[in-house]
Design an enzyme around this catalytic site. Sequence first.
Site, short mmCIF file in Angstrom:
data_model
loop_
_atom_site.label_atom_id
_atom_site.label_comp_id
_atom_site.label_asym_id
_atom_site.label_seq_id
_atom_site.Cartn_x
_atom_site.Cartn_y
_atom_site.Cartn_z
N SER A 72 17.19 43.04 93.87
CA SER A 72 15.80 43.36 93.62
C SER A 72 15.19 42.36 92.64
CB SER A 72 15.68 44.81 93.12
OG SER A 72 14.36 45.27 93.21
N ASP A 81 15.13 46.78 99.91
CA ASP A 81 15.62 46.59 98.55
C ASP A 81 17.13 46.83 98.46
OD1 ASP A 81 16.15 46.95 95.71
OD2 ASP A 81 13.99 47.16 95.47
#
Length: 325
Positions: free
Chosen positions: A76, A190
Amino acid sequence: MLNWNSNHTGEPQVAHQAKTTGTPAPPVRPMHHDVPQKPRIALALGGGAARGWAHIGVLRALDEAGVEVSMIAGTSIGALVGGCYLAGRLDELEAFARSLTMRRIAGLLDFAIGGGGLFGGMRLNNRMQEHLVGVNIEDLERPFVAVAAELNTGHEVWISSGSLITGIRASYALPGIFEPVQCGNRLLLDGALVNPVPVSVCRAHEQPLVVAVNLHYDLYGRSAVIKHTASEPVPEQQGEAMRKPARRDRIGMTSVMVQAFNIIQDRISRARLAGDPPDMSLHPKLSDIGLSEFHRASEAIDRGYQEASAKLGEITRMQAALRMA
């Protein structure tokens, strides 16, 4: 390592002198002019949205102390910061982060009606293009891996080649917030869904010293099981409290999604790190910074710097122990 000091014949210089003088050549011995280098460390930079600006401070502290980084695995925002660092663009990223205000953040968000997320993310992508266009992961001087999750299968995906921008975007495509990223024939989300603090990636690359930066450690404490009774909420006060809905009832959809994702990251990271722990963990104190408070970058960067600076002595001892082994 031998210091050959070769002449035009390509032979070691000592041996060549023996031929010209007729005297026996002494044995060639290693010449140690250089001080042995400390072992470099691999970094596992965890996810955490706005809290991830703390990674910038960590990298600044390590650089100032002369601690060399051998590779970075990022999830991320950890992928964003780590990728920019290895591409030599950390200064630009820090300047951008520190310049953010709530108004500027709103200007970077492009609402996507009917898409796979609230925002398309292309305005952010355009900002990255200014500094990272044409940069491929395999062209970086040190190994870099961005961790993502595949939407259709749930597979953990390690992106270690191809477009750096695409890899970073895939790694931070927060479900429900940013649209999934098409990467080859895979639709990616993600990476915090599967590996919030990617120590395992560094281990797979046979890195001897792995330092993890965990951005969620101080949020919840140890998980607990609570026995509870299913009952109607009881207002703390009569009158005004009876007429107004409780604050928890006014939480917005986005806040609920983000907080739920926060819990998921924390629980997954604790489970995975217990099974595959790093050699050291850094835990910047960030619990009061919300996942969407990107405008508080200066605070997060400073706390990351403080945490890494406080652990420099421990890092040095760890390096010395490995060098002596």
